[in-house]
Design an enzyme around this catalytic site. Structure first.
Site, PDB file in Angstrom:
ATOM      1  N   ASP A  55       3.036   3.690  -0.625  1.00 11.40           N
ATOM      2  CA  ASP A  55       2.746   2.881  -1.802  1.00 11.40           C
ATOM      3  C   ASP A  55       3.576   1.605  -1.694  1.00 11.40           C
ATOM      4  OD1 ASP A  55       5.330   3.516  -2.625  1.00 11.40           O
ATOM      5  OD2 ASP A  55       4.744   4.381  -4.544  1.00 11.40           O
TER       6      ASP A  55
ATOM      7  N   CYS B 135       7.130   6.462  -0.067  1.00 13.21           N
ATOM      8  CA  CYS B 135       7.093   5.827  -1.387  1.00 13.21           C
ATOM      9  C   CYS B 135       8.523   5.398  -1.696  1.00 13.21           C
ATOM     10  CB  CYS B 135       6.485   6.747  -2.450  1.00 13.21           C
ATOM     11  SG  CYS B 135       7.461   8.187  -2.917  1.00 13.21           S
TER      12      CYS B 135
ATOM     13  N   THR C 130      11.063   6.800  -3.426  1.00 13.96           N
ATOM     14  CA  THR C 130      12.038   7.869  -3.192  1.00 13.96           C
ATOM     15  C   THR C 130      11.583   8.857  -2.125  1.00 13.96           C
ATOM     16  OG1 THR C 130      10.960   9.203  -4.869  1.00 13.96           O
ATOM     17  CG2 THR C 130      12.825   7.831  -5.600  1.00 13.96           C
ATOM     18  N   GLY C 131      10.301   8.857  -1.842  1.00 20.57           N
ATOM     19  CA  GLY C 131       9.711   9.888  -0.980  1.00 20.57           C
ATOM     20  C   GLY C 131       9.319  11.128  -1.756  1.00 20.57           C
TER      21      GLY C 131
HETATM   22  C1  RB5 Z   1       6.898   3.462  -7.654  1.00 23.74           C
HETATM   23  O1  RB5 Z   1       7.561   2.625  -8.550  1.00 23.74           O
HETATM   24  C2  RB5 Z   1       7.670   4.760  -7.474  1.00 23.74           C
HETATM   25  O2  RB5 Z   1       7.578   5.525  -8.628  1.00 23.74           O
HETATM   26  C3  RB5 Z   1       7.163   5.519  -6.263  1.00 23.74           C
HETATM   27  O3  RB5 Z   1       7.254   4.718  -5.141  1.00 23.74           O
HETATM   28  C4  RB5 Z   1       7.892   6.794  -5.929  1.00 23.74           C
HETATM   29  O4  RB5 Z   1       9.270   6.576  -5.826  1.00 23.74           O
HETATM   30  C5  RB5 Z   1       7.557   7.970  -6.727  1.00 23.74           C
HETATM   31  O5  RB5 Z   1       8.066   9.079  -6.512  1.00 23.74           O
END
Ligand code: RB5
Length: 142
Positions: A7, A64, A66-67
């Site tokens: 993402d 993402c 945090t993953g």
């Molecule tokens: C996006 O802001 C964030 O929520 C996503 O990248 C991720 O960390 C979700 O677990």
């Protein structure tokens, strides 16, 4: 083929991992996202994991912020064993013991250098089978 996706929170790390793999001569299928514009990580996880399950990719990398979110999403898909990597020991062990077919990183909590060390540890490891296969069979039944 290695499938990769992220993402917006994982975009920069995804680009770094893709460049690293391509620099090693690996074929990479990039399922996006392609910018830091906001997208929903479950959509990326679904697309990437389907390509692993269809056999298009030998394994996948998901990133993402945090993953965590993207690994939760991936693990809801039957047949996917996604591991959120936090050190090289776990990276090696999740291949040897869990035969993880998806590895996940947090782009906001991991540097590219550390992520590459974990990626290499995973790629250089081999599934050990035996009692670990028994446990994977039980995972599949859950
Ligand atoms: C996006 O802001 C964030 O929520 C996503 O990248 C991720 O960390 C979700 O677990």
């Amino acid at each position: 083929m290695i499938v990769i996706g992220s993402d917006h929170g994982g975009f920069e790390l995804k680009e770094a991992l893709k460049a690293y793999l391509e620099g090693k001569g690996k074929k990479v299928l990039d399922c996006g996202t392609y910018s830091t514009d906001s997208v929903d990580y479950p959509d990326i996880a679904k697309d990437v994991c389907c390509k692993v399950l269809s056999g298009e990719g030998e394994f996948a990398i998901l990133v993402c912020g945090t993953g965590i979110g993207i690994s939760i999403a991936a693990n809801k898909i039957k047949g996917i064993r996604a591991a959120l990597l936090c050190n090289t020991y776990s990276a090696r062990a999740t291949k040897e013991h869990n035969d993880a077919n998806v590895i996940c990183f947090g782009g906001r909590v991991t540097t590219p250098e550390v992520a590459i060390e974990m990626l290499d540890a995973y790629m250089n490891a081999k599934f050990q089978g035996g009692r670990h296969q028994t446990r994977i069979d039980k995972l599949t039944e859950l």
